[in-house]
Design an enzyme around this catalytic site. Sequence first.
Site, PDB file in Angstrom:
ATOM      1  N   GLU A  44       0.844  -1.143  -0.065  1.00  0.00           N
ATOM      2  CA  GLU A  44      -0.042  -0.132  -0.216  1.00  0.00           C
ATOM      3  C   GLU A  44       0.763   1.118   0.063  1.00  0.00           C
ATOM      4  OE1 GLU A  44      -2.818  -0.594   3.381  1.00  0.00           O
ATOM      5  OE2 GLU A  44      -4.004  -1.980   1.934  1.00  0.00           O
ATOM      6  N   CYS A  53      -1.744  -4.930  -5.644  1.00  0.00           N
ATOM      7  CA  CYS A  53      -2.471  -6.126  -5.100  1.00  0.00           C
ATOM      8  C   CYS A  53      -1.360  -7.148  -5.122  1.00  0.00           C
ATOM      9  CB  CYS A  53      -3.509  -6.493  -5.792  1.00  0.00           C
ATOM     10  SG  CYS A  53      -4.691  -5.453  -5.683  1.00  0.00           S
ATOM     11  N   GLU A  55      -1.436 -10.264  -6.053  1.00  0.00           N
ATOM     12  CA  GLU A  55      -1.500 -11.163  -7.263  1.00  0.00           C
ATOM     13  C   GLU A  55      -0.551 -10.549  -7.966  1.00  0.00           C
ATOM     14  OE1 GLU A  55      -3.988  -9.869  -5.425  1.00  0.00           O
ATOM     15  OE2 GLU A  55      -5.805 -11.252  -5.757  1.00  0.00           O
ATOM     16  N   CYS A  89      -6.525  -6.968 -11.371  1.00  0.00           N
ATOM     17  CA  CYS A  89      -5.710  -8.108 -11.166  1.00  0.00           C
ATOM     18  C   CYS A  89      -6.141  -9.403 -12.215  1.00  0.00           C
ATOM     19  CB  CYS A  89      -5.859  -8.884  -9.920  1.00  0.00           C
ATOM     20  SG  CYS A  89      -4.787  -7.659  -8.644  1.00  0.00           S
TER      21      CYS A  89
HETATM   22  N1  THU Z   1      -5.877  -6.493  -2.296  1.00  0.00           N
HETATM   23  C1  THU Z   1      -5.211  -7.591  -2.743  1.00  0.00           C
HETATM   24  O1  THU Z   1      -3.742  -7.321  -2.811  1.00  0.00           O
HETATM   25  N2  THU Z   1      -5.629  -8.637  -3.501  1.00  0.00           N
HETATM   26  C2  THU Z   1      -6.868  -8.876  -3.631  1.00  0.00           C
HETATM   27  O2  THU Z   1      -7.477  -9.837  -4.273  1.00  0.00           O
HETATM   28  C3  THU Z   1      -7.879  -8.164  -2.924  1.00  0.00           C
HETATM   29  C4  THU Z   1      -7.277  -6.752  -2.509  1.00  0.00           C
HETATM   30  C5  THU Z   1      -5.206  -5.723  -1.382  1.00  0.00           C
HETATM   31  C6  THU Z   1      -5.282  -4.206  -2.066  1.00  0.00           C
HETATM   32  C7  THU Z   1      -5.591  -3.466  -0.725  1.00  0.00           C
HETATM   33  O3  THU Z   1      -3.952  -3.284  -0.231  1.00  0.00           O
HETATM   34  C8  THU Z   1      -6.050  -4.116   0.295  1.00  0.00           C
HETATM   35  O4  THU Z   1      -6.201  -5.614  -0.216  1.00  0.00           O
HETATM   36  C9  THU Z   1      -7.554  -3.845   0.637  1.00  0.00           C
HETATM   37  O5  THU Z   1      -8.189  -4.038  -0.518  1.00  0.00           O
END
Ligand code: THU
Length: 132
Positions: A44, A53, A55, A89
């Site tokens: 983040e 994210c 993935e 993603c």
């Molecule tokens: N996030 C992911 O890393 N992968 C997902 O499949 C869903 C969301 C992260 C983005 C953000 O840092 C946090 O989860 C909340 O959305």
Amino acid sequence: MNNMDLIKEAKKVRGNAYAPYSRFKVGAAILTGTGKVFAGVNVENASYGLTICAERAAIFAAVAAGETEVVSVAITTDGPEPTLPCGACRQVLSEFGESMQVIASTVDGKMQQFDLKELLPHANQGIIKKHV
Ligand code: THU
């Protein structure tokens, strides 16, 4: 490397997620066509929109290592039900595997599996073809 092993890899790396804003830590592990595993976590940022994210972080690590064929991706989150990849993603994943399996799991063992095609039907139809 079976699905359970891949989930284990995603769980292992999840602790390294950098999620001080959402506090929602995500770990991902991908299995490539050559049998290698690459991990990623969500990272983040104070400028929320720059968050990446787990993935996509995993996919980018694989591509940097010369791997462009993904067989499966495991995602692990903490919560009542497994988290599925966001739309962005899904699109990025669709670049690297025609019949990719998506395995979503919670830290306490709930699991769901999908074919990426179910999560993103008609991906990339009509888009200009790759130069190979
Ligand atoms: N996030 C992911 O890393 N992968 C997902 O499949 C869903 C969301 C992260 C983005 C953000 O840092 C946090 O989860 C909340 O959305």
